[in-house]
Structures are given as C-alpha cells and as structure tokens.
Design a protein around this motif. Structure first.
Motif, PDB file in Angstrom:
ATOM      1  N   GLY A   1      -3.047  89.541  82.965  1.00 50.11           N
ATOM      2  CA  GLY A   1      -3.754  89.445  81.680  1.00 50.11           C
ATOM      3  C   GLY A   1      -3.321  88.238  80.876  1.00 50.11           C
ATOM      4  N   MET A   2      -2.665  87.304  81.505  1.00 56.61           N
ATOM      5  CA  MET A   2      -2.236  86.057  80.853  1.00 56.61           C
ATOM      6  C   MET A   2      -1.849  85.082  81.969  1.00 56.61           C
ATOM      7  SD  MET A   2       1.456  86.137  80.945  1.00 56.61           S
ATOM      8  CE  MET A   2       2.695  87.378  81.305  1.00 56.61           C
ATOM      9  N   PHE A   3      -1.526  83.839  81.567  1.00 56.69           N
ATOM     10  CA  PHE A   3      -1.336  82.782  82.558  1.00 56.69           C
ATOM     11  C   PHE A   3      -0.013  82.052  82.312  1.00 56.69           C
ATOM     12  CE2 PHE A   3      -3.035  78.337  83.855  1.00 56.69           C
ATOM     13  CZ  PHE A   3      -2.415  78.430  85.080  1.00 56.69           C
ATOM     14  N   PRO A   4       1.050  82.445  83.028  1.00 56.41           N
ATOM     15  CA  PRO A   4       2.365  81.913  82.707  1.00 56.41           C
ATOM     16  C   PRO A   4       2.988  80.974  83.755  1.00 56.41           C
ATOM     17  CG  PRO A   4       2.624  84.032  83.756  1.00 56.41           C
ATOM     18  CD  PRO A   4       1.171  83.621  83.912  1.00 56.41           C
TER      19      PRO A   4
ATOM     20  N   MET B   1       1.055  81.672  77.532  1.00 57.65           N
ATOM     21  CA  MET B   1       0.759  80.617  76.570  1.00 57.65           C
ATOM     22  C   MET B   1      -0.616  80.907  75.974  1.00 57.65           C
ATOM     23  SD  MET B   1       3.242  78.713  76.028  1.00 57.65           S
ATOM     24  CE  MET B   1       4.899  78.861  76.713  1.00 57.65           C
ATOM     25  N   PRO B   2      -0.703  80.894  74.648  1.00 58.27           N
ATOM     26  CA  PRO B   2      -1.835  81.522  73.980  1.00 58.27           C
ATOM     27  C   PRO B   2      -3.209  80.914  74.281  1.00 58.27           C
ATOM     28  CG  PRO B   2      -0.431  80.365  72.399  1.00 58.27           C
ATOM     29  CD  PRO B   2       0.298  80.394  73.690  1.00 58.27           C
ATOM     30  N   PHE B   3      -3.291  79.578  74.451  1.00 61.56           N
ATOM     31  CA  PHE B   3      -4.625  78.986  74.560  1.00 61.56           C
ATOM     32  C   PHE B   3      -5.433  79.591  75.703  1.00 61.56           C
ATOM     33  CE2 PHE B   3      -7.660  75.890  76.237  1.00 61.56           C
ATOM     34  CZ  PHE B   3      -8.472  75.760  75.119  1.00 61.56           C
ATOM     35  N   TRP B   4      -4.756  79.894  76.816  1.00 62.30           N
ATOM     36  CA  TRP B   4      -5.481  80.404  77.983  1.00 62.30           C
ATOM     37  C   TRP B   4      -6.182  81.720  77.670  1.00 62.30           C
ATOM     38  CZ3 TRP B   4      -5.766  76.398  80.884  1.00 62.30           C
ATOM     39  CH2 TRP B   4      -4.694  75.509  80.976  1.00 62.30           C
ATOM     40  N   ASN B   5      -5.580  82.500  76.794  1.00 58.76           N
ATOM     41  CA  ASN B   5      -6.196  83.771  76.422  1.00 58.76           C
ATOM     42  C   ASN B   5      -7.276  83.605  75.359  1.00 58.76           C
ATOM     43  OD1 ASN B   5      -3.418  84.484  77.525  1.00 58.76           O
ATOM     44  ND2 ASN B   5      -4.409  86.492  77.409  1.00 58.76           N
ATOM     45  N   GLN B   6      -7.335  82.412  74.760  1.00 52.79           N
ATOM     46  CA  GLN B   6      -8.254  82.220  73.637  1.00 52.79           C
ATOM     47  C   GLN B   6      -9.482  81.400  74.007  1.00 52.79           C
ATOM     48  OE1 GLN B   6      -7.788  83.760  70.945  1.00 52.79           O
ATOM     49  NE2 GLN B   6      -5.611  84.139  70.691  1.00 52.79           N
ATOM     50  N   MET B   7      -9.468  80.730  75.162  1.00 50.50           N
ATOM     51  CA  MET B   7     -10.501  79.740  75.440  1.00 50.50           C
ATOM     52  C   MET B   7     -11.841  80.357  75.835  1.00 50.50           C
ATOM     53  SD  MET B   7      -9.002  78.312  79.062  1.00 50.50           S
ATOM     54  CE  MET B   7     -10.362  77.269  79.577  1.00 50.50           C
ATOM     55  N   GLY B   8     -11.827  81.636  76.227  1.00 50.38           N
ATOM     56  CA  GLY B   8     -13.010  82.293  76.763  1.00 50.38           C
ATOM     57  C   GLY B   8     -14.301  82.099  75.980  1.00 50.38           C
TER      58      GLY B   8
ATOM     59  N   GLY C   1       2.133  96.232  75.882  1.00 45.99           N
ATOM     60  CA  GLY C   1       1.721  96.231  77.279  1.00 45.99           C
ATOM     61  C   GLY C   1       1.119  94.885  77.663  1.00 45.99           C
ATOM     62  N   PHE C   2       0.484  94.846  78.830  1.00 50.44           N
ATOM     63  CA  PHE C   2      -0.151  93.622  79.309  1.00 50.44           C
ATOM     64  C   PHE C   2      -1.672  93.804  79.297  1.00 50.44           C
ATOM     65  CE2 PHE C   2       4.128  93.383  81.025  1.00 50.44           C
ATOM     66  CZ  PHE C   2       4.456  92.050  80.832  1.00 50.44           C
TER      67      PHE C   2
END
Lengths: 203, 777
Positions: free
Chosen positions: B160-163, B406-413, B603-604
């Motif tokens: 659920g994120m990209f680390p 890192m937040p941008f990956w979760n926000q770019m959608g 959670g994730f």
C-alpha cells in the motif's frame, strides 16, 4: 579552514573507499575553470577490474590531478620560474612566464600537467585557489557526490582534514612517495577490493 | 528566506532544482546582470543532496545554450523523415495540431491517438491525463512497463506504499543492499554521501548484480554476481535461510503481515468467512487466533495469530478441506530452494547466499534498493514480490534505517484523471502476455497496431521528451510502425531519431528556463522548481504544452488558464499543504507523511490492512498470489535452442553517470569523458574470438545486430555481456559521429517476443546474444 593564512598548508584527502567514479568532480573542474575541450586538470580513472570473477576481483576508481607537492619536482626543472608554490602550499603556473617547454610535464610523476594547444602554456589543477581565498571549497570537493574529498589545512590539527587523516592512519597512501615530492593530496585506500591493485597507481 | 538572492552587481542566485534525472537535487543557479546563466552548483540546504551535484546537473549552462537545441516549432515539409522543415509559430502549431487531432478522432475514434513520454520526471500524470481525457482511452504509450511501474505497483499491491526507491534510508541503515540497482550513479547525490557515512560507522554492504563494475561491488562485504534474470532463485534461497534459521522478525510478521492468513490447500485460495459461517462476509479473510482457539477476521485486534496453523475445516456445504497459513505455504515453497539448488540456477555460491542472507536479516536495520536489473525481466513480478517479502518479514518496513514510505507516490493517483470506462475494452494486448496487473496496452502491440491497423487503427502519437527509437525493444519494428502514422508529434530538447520522423517537432525548455513542481522522487519534501532565466527562443515547458493543447482540445479536462493555476491544483490534489506562490518563495516544504509511518495504529493500505506476502489483489486480477521461482521466458535455460546460437546473456541499459538515457552525447565536455559505445564482455571471450580492446565488433541477437567497440573486462561472468543503451547523437564539436538507423542502439537487438505476464515487461536485461569479430563473417 583557518583564517591565519601564513601558517596554512592546503591539502586534500581523497577517500578511495568512497569514490564511485561518477565524474562529477571532472565536470565541476571543467565548468569552474573553463578548461579547454581535450584537456583535463582532473580525471577519474577506473582501475581494474582485474582478477578471477566473481570472488577474486579487484577494482577501484582513482581521481588523478596535481598533488600540490611540498617538494614539487616541476618547480625544480622550470627554466622560467613559471611554476611556483604559494605560501599556502598550492602549486601554480604563471602563464605569462610559461613558454611551453614541457620540462615540468616530464618531471611530474603524476601525469597532472598538459599543454594547452591554444595558448601553448602548461595547465593543471589550481586547487581552485580563487575559491580557497574566499574560504570556499574547490569545485571538485564541493560537488563530490560521495563526500570522498576533504579540503583543508594540514598544519591545523583541529581541521577536518587532519582529523580524517588521524582517524584513518591505517589507510594513508601517498603516490610515488619514492620520488620524495611529498604530495599534499593524500589518498585513503579502499577498505576492500583493491588489496593488490592500489599498489599499481601511477605505474 | 527568499528563494532569490539579488547581488550588488545586478546578478542573482536562484534556488531551484535540477531536472536532469529523477533525483531533482536542490541547486543554486547563478545568473548575471544580463540574465545569462553562468553557473550551477548544489544547494547545501537540500536535506537529501546536501550540496552535492553530479556532472549532468553541473552541465546546465552548456545544455541550456547548446547550439544544437531545438528553438522553434517545426512542421514537416516533404516526405516523412526527409529532414525538411518549416518554422512556424506556437499558435499555428497548436491550431494545426488541434485540427489534426479532431479529424483523426472523428474518423477513427479517440483510441486512434496515443500520448507518450520518456522518463516523465513529473509529466507522468499529464501524459496519463491526455490519454484519459474525454473518458475514452487515448493510449498512454510510454516506457512504464520497463521503468518504475513494476516495482511501484508491486509495492502498492503488497504494501500500500512504495518504499524501495527514494524511501531507502541509507543514512541510518546497518546493512545496505543494492539489488539490480546502481543508484550511486543514477541518483548519486542522495545515495553516495549517505552510504559513505553509514559505511564509516560500519554498515555492511551487499551488491547483487551481474557486473563487478558496479561502483560498489569491489567494496561490498558481499558481491553476489547473479545471472541476469535469475533473482527469483536467489530470493527464494534467501527466504529459505531466513525462515529456516529463524532470522525473521517474528512479531512484525505475525502482527503486520498476512503470513497467518489461512488458505485452503491445493487451490491456495483464502478461507473466507462466508465459507464457514452462515451469513458470513466473503471479503473477510481469516486467521487462527490461539487465544480464543477460533478463526477470526484478519483485522481483529488483541489476538494471537498462529503463523503455523494447519488443520481440517468443515465448510458450510459439508465438505471438509485441509487448510494452512500463508506462512506455511511460503515456507514450503522456499524449502525447495536450498542455497545449493539455487546456486546451479543463479550462479552465486551457496555459501555466499547463506552469509549474505544472514548479514541482511541479522542487521538491526537494513534497506534494499531495487531497480531495473530486476524490473526489466520477463519474470519481474516474481522477483519483486519475493524481495518485498524479504523486506517485510525481516521487519524493515517503516523503520529507521529500513525502507520508508514516501508520500508523493500515494498522492499522485488523482492527477491523471479517472481511468476511462473504455480502458479494458480498447486495450491492445495479444497472446504474448495478458498484462494482468498493468492495465494498459502493451507498447509493442500498440506499435503493431500502427503497422497493421489491428485490432483497430492507431494513427497518431503525441509525446513529450520521448524517444521510442531508443527506449523500445526491437527498434527496427518501432521505426516501421512510426512510418505508418498519420500524425507524429515530438516535444524535445534535440532533434532525436524519433523527432526526425515527426510531422511536428516542438522545442522544449531546459529546467533552468521553466517553472514546475519538484515532488516525484523527492522523498519527504516538495520543491518550487522555478526558472533561473527566461525561456530562450520559442521554447516552452512540457507542462505548458500539455495544458495549453489540452485546454484548446478539451477544456473540461484541462481547465487551467495558466501554469500557476495548474500547479496550485496539483498541490491541492496531493495534499502538499502549500500554494505555488508560497512554495516558490520558500523553495522547500516538508509534506505530510503517509499514514503507514504509524502502522501500529493505522495499519498498511492493503485489503488486509497488513503487508501482503500473499497478494490477494493479484489473485483477484488473475495473476498468481504467491511468487513463483520463475525463469525468464527467454534464457539459456528456458530457450536452450536459441542459446545454442546466442550463448551470451546480454544486459542492456547499464547507465553512465554523465548521460541520462539517450541524452547528452552531443554535449562536448560530457562526450569527451565517454566518447564511444563500448560492449563489455569477459576477457576470455575476447581471447577466444581474437578480439582486441577498442576493436569495432558486432553484437547480434535473433532480433538484430549492432556495432560497438569491444571492451574486454575481468568483471563479469564469461557467459554474460553488458550492452549500453542510448547511442544515437553526434558531437560535431569533437568530430564524433552519431549512430543512425539504430546501428549502435542496444534496443535494436532486444526481443519483442516475450513479456512479463503481469507488467508487460520485455527481457531487456537478459537478451540472448553473441559477440562477433568483424570481417570474415
């Protein structure tokens, strides 16, 4: 860096364990000093890989430039006194005095000098003295992507360079020390992966 | 403090960000009183790069003022590719383009148009938006399948994120792993300095790479010279060691991964609540709670999950089925891959596999950096999933010194706009790969549609900073395809081989002459990437082009009247918490972090709220939920008949620190550092073939052949060779030639026959090939 210029002896440490051969320093040098195409005041050479793959191979990157020697052989051979050393230990060439005889190129054990084909005078790394004067780092040390270059006053035991040298006494390496030039550029050997190869620097 | 400092002599220093690669390092641009960019250096206030800057960034003034740059919109005169152009105004260019696009849309439908880019670096969302505008698919024809998408999406599905990209915490790690990644060259400034510091305090280094010339290989505590594309076996062997020697983080695995989730044996599908309880929820996955001695929903709090539960369960329909946990399923699979067995396949000694796995797993905090050595393989889904599992069970996620979200990956959608309803129905794929996870067309199949009109005509291709004649596999076919188009539009810095074939070539601004946001790959920060000088000639930014063109074509999707309005919208959508004027003034801004940083509470962001070792989403998408120990589809083991003729496994795409993909061979002071394309192969092969250093040789594959200079090396397996990419451009100032018609282009020899089933990725890093001495053949 110390502000008391009379006692300063500028030197540089290059930690070969950190250098990744990214060439940022060579580009920075070129941009900062407007070095002619085809000339290099600073080059990063790949040494190796050599050996038996995969477990017995050695390789490292070797940034090569003027060593700003304490006892520079280039100065001794210069017939016009064009090459000189500043009080702070930086070796420079006065282009107005140089007539391109190239004796210094032959005398330098470090392949650090070359003739500019346009001006017919000899050029090399100036340790960015214009930046040192302003208490700034040379362009190569400023931009280094790895932090492998430390510039500073070798005479000041509290300087970063002296501290780094003190903390890594087992890794000091001055190239061609047999010539007695006493380089002010001191390399730190890679911690691993160049056990035999690093001895070939300059040969 | 303001982002612009004015000097007494009338000049100024502008704080902005370099755009030569994804790292987007903070820089200080020095501009003189006449508005000329005189110098660029790193900005010590960037917490990532701390003033460091690579050779590409330092070259900004030379790139900005290079005499070969494109300066005006050019429209084709004469035949396609003939090289005859007329200079036109932007107004005329846009009017003409809008008219062409409307006509093609009327005649063939919106799906006849493809939009594309190269690496994007901030235009991903705008290319996607062009493709989605109007709610009907216009293809996004970009190299996402070979770059970023596999690793990013696989992380999203499991974490659920990209680390594993800008989330590697090198500075605090006790063990650093580069797995198919050379970030000390590609994102040098926020990698090397941090690694140097960590190694000074004793951090261990593991390099997993087929090439000993990886700049850290010699220094690594463990160099694992893996066979290209065999990372699945190596990763399973690591798991074998880590699981069997109990080196994993038990608590994290039990509480925060779906390892305890119960599966029905045989079909390996989750046992859901609806199967065992009247009125149960079929979305509810179950774990065995040792405390209550019962199956409970996986989100339940205050339970004692059994990692090793195994038993018989009576289903509602009366059937009795054997069940086991994900953990057992994984362990059974890993049990097959002892280090000894893996050694045969991946060419890394069993001993080294054991020692390196222990070094990683035993480190208090360890980070793994993954990239295209893993991605550009036809089995990339499996290797990526396995590496993600290793990171998770060792408890290295969202941990200082590990891998961080890192937040941008979760926000770019949202930026690309909603996916059109026609996405599925109009997708172009074929029997080569279904693309179960990456839902776009296979670029190769889309190129084929340009040639054949099947399954339907693809008539136009509009791209910013894209050069498919460099990035796409089997380049000769791509060229044939582009020649069939009715409309080809390229926005670029230089007249690339793809531009040469275009109907319209548009001049792009360099980063020093454009405003934009630096958010992607910027870790925890966002930057105001403002211009240092006014745009020269008629150059415009890629974003300006997309916005202005989009606004003329479809103002509903492209409502912004100015770039600044668009920036503000982007900042709002990504919850950056700042406006463009403030960001421009401040230059740097720390953005809010992803909820999973506090995973103990939040959670994730996955269906189970846990890290998914077993990927439920991939099961639903029609892929395999467990990773397989898969072989690349073309390899010396998978296709031995091909390998008989082409015995070398070629890695294409190895980077140079001073070039960015196919860019900048024309910049003299960069070209003189690396003047010619060199193919690297083992010294023993050179001896065998009688090839000398520096001799021009052929590199041949079943797909094609190219010529490069020979550089024999001791630093790789004799069965492997390294083929750099991106060679097309000449450097007239140095009298160095260009390489037309793909003659030295690595992708001339890469295969378009096999693709990864999930991500449509070709095997660029495991191309079967051979080196041939010239003359006499």
């Amino acid at each position: 860096m110390s502000t008391n210029t009379t006692t300063v002896h500028y030197g540089m440490v290059i930690d070969l364990d950190k250098c990744t051969g990214c060439q940022a320093c060579s580009v920075a040098c070129k941009m900062e000093n407007n070095v002619e195409l085809g000339l290099f005041w600073l080059r990063v050479k790949r040494m190796g890989p050599i050996g038996k793959y995969p477990d017995d191979v050695e390789m490292f990157y070797f940034p090569n430039q003027c060593m700003h020697c304490a006892e520079p052989s280039c100065i001794k051979v210069c017939p016009t006194k064009a090459t000189y050393k500043t009080e702070e230990g930086v070796v420079l060439v006065d282009a107005n005095r140089c007539f391109g005889c190239e004796y210094c190129i032959w005398a330098c054990p470090y392949e650090a000098r070359s003739v500019n084909p346009k001006t017919k005078t000899v050029e090399k790394c100036i340790l960015c003295v214009h930046k040192l004067e302003k208490n700034e780092k040379p362009a190569c040390a400023y931009t280094c992507t790895t932090g492998c270059r430390i510039i500073g006053d070798l005479n000041d035991p509290k300087s970063e360079i002296s501290q780094v040298l003190k903390n890594n006494e087992d890794r000091h390496f001055t190239i061609h020390s047999e010539f007695g030039n006493e380089p002010s550029l001191v390399y730190l050997l890679p911690r691993k992966g160049a056990e035999t190869l690093c001895k070939s620097i300059g040969r | 403090m303001s982002s612009i400092t004015f000097k007494e002599d009338g000049g100024k220093i502008v704080k902005t960000n370099c755009f030569e690669c994804h790292a987007k390092c903070g820089v200080l641009c020095e501009v003189d009183k006449d508005g000329v960019l005189v110098g660029v250096k790193g900005n010590p206030e960037d917490p990532r790069s701390e003033g460091r800057l690579c050779g590409k960034g330092l070259s900004a003034p030379k790139i900005l003022y290079d005499p070969h740059r494109l300066n005006y919109p050019l429209r084709r005169l004469g035949e396609r590719g003939e090289g005859k152009w007329e200079e036109i105004s932007w107004d005329e260019a846009l009017d003409w383009l809008v008219d062409r696009v409307q006509k093609i849309t009327e005649e063939y439908g919106a799906e006849a148009i493809a939009y594309g880019q190269g690496t994007g670096r901030g235009t991903n969302q705008w290319t996607a938006r062009s493709g989605n505008a109007g709610g009907r698919v216009h293809h996004s024809l970009s190299p996402g399948n070979i770059c970023l998408v596999p690793m990013m999406v696989q992380c999203f599905l499991q974490y659920g994120m990209f680390p594993t990209f800008d989330g590697c915490d090198f500075d605090n790690a006790d063990c650093i792993v580069f797995w198919g990644a050379n970030s000390v060259w590609t994102e040098a400034t926020y990698t090397s300095g941090q690694i140097g510091r960590s190694r000074d305090r004793g951090a261990k280094l593991i390099v997993i790479d087929p090439f000993f010339e990886h700049p850290l290989a010699a220094k690594a505590d463990y160099f694992l010279g893996v066979r290209p594309g065999s990372d699945t076996y190596l990763a399973y062997a690591w798991l074998n060691v880590i699981m069997n020697e109990d080196l994993f983080d038990y608590e994290f695995t039990q509480k925060y991964t779906n390892a305890p989730m119960v599966l029905i044996e045989g079909i390996e599908a989750p046992l859901n609540e609806a199967l065992i309880k009247e009125g149960g929820n079929e979305q509810a996955m179950l774990v065995w709670d040792k405390k209550s001695q019962s199956f409970v929903e996986i989100h339940s709090k205050d339970i004692d999950e059994d990692l090793e539960y195994r038993g018989m369960v009576k289903l509602l329909d009366g059937q009795e089925v054997p069940v086991k946990t994900v953990w057992i399923g994984l362990k059974e699979r890993a049990a097959e891959w002892t280090p000894e067995k893996a050694e045969d396949r991946c060419w890394v000694s069993a001993n080294k596999i054991r020692e390196s796995a222990r070094a990683y797993a035993n480190a208090p905090a360890a980070t793994i950096n993954v990239f295209q050595g893993i991605e550009e393989q036809t089995n990339c889904k499996d290797s990526l999933q396995l590496i993600n599992i290793i990171i998770a069970i060792c408890g290295n996620l969202e941990k200082k010194g590990g891998n961080l979200s890192m937040p941008f990956w979760n926000q770019m959608g949202p930026l690309g706009g909603a996916e059109p309803a026609t996405q599925k129905e109009l997708r172009i794929i074929d029997e080569r790969a279904p693309g179960t996870v990456y839902g776009v067309s296979n670029p190769s199949a889309a190129f084929e549609a340009m040639r054949t009109g099947k399954p339907y005509p693809l008539k136009a291709y509009i791209m910013v900073q894209g050069n498919p004649l460099s990035w796409s596999e089997n380049t000769a076919k791509v060229k044939e395809s582009l020649m069939c188009l009715d409309l080809l539009v390229c926005m670029d810095y230089f007249m690339s081989p793809t531009c040469e074939l275009a109907d319209l070539v548009l001049p792009s601004t360099h980063w020093t002459e454009r405003d934009y946001l630096a958010d992607e790959v910027c870790s925890e920060w966002i930057f105001g990437q403002q211009k240092a000088v006014d745009a020269l000639y008629e150059r415009r930014s890629d974003v300006w082009f997309y916005r202005t063109f989009g606004n003329r074509l479809n103002p509903e999707w492209w409502p912004w009247e100015t770039d600044e309005e668009l920036f503000d919208w982007q900042l709002e959508q990504t919850h950056a918490g700042i406006t463009w004027p403030d960001l421009k003034e401040k230059w740097i801004h720390h953005v809010p972090q992803a909820p999973s940083r506090e995973y103990q509470t939040n959670g994730f962001g996955t269906p189970s709220g846990r890290i998914e070792l077993y990927s439920v989403i991939e099961l639903i998408m029609g892929s395999k939920p467990f990773p397989e120990a898969s072989e690349p589809k073309e390899s010396i083991y998978a296709t031995p008949d091909v390998a008989e003729e082409y015995p070398l496994t070629g890695i294409t795409g190895r980077r140079y620190p001073t070039y960015y993909h196919s860019a900048y061979r024309g910049i003299p002071h960069l070209r003189e550092l690396i003047p010619e394309p060199q193919v690297i192969f083992h010294t023993s092969i050179a001896k065998e073939l009688g090839i000398e250093y520096g001799e021009w040789v052929w590199v041949e594959s079943p797909t094609g052949r190219i010529t490069m200079k020979a550089r024999p090396s001791d630093g790789l397996d004799p069965r492997v060779c390294v083929i750099p990419h991106g060679w097309w451009q000449a450097c007239p100032e140095l009298g160095l030639p260009g390489y037309p018609n793909g003659m030295s282009n690595a992708n001339t020899i890469t295969s378009d026959k096999t693709y990864n089933d999930e991500y449509l990725t070709p095997g660029l890093r495991s191309t079967l090939c051979r080196v041939v001495k010239k003359g006499g053949e």
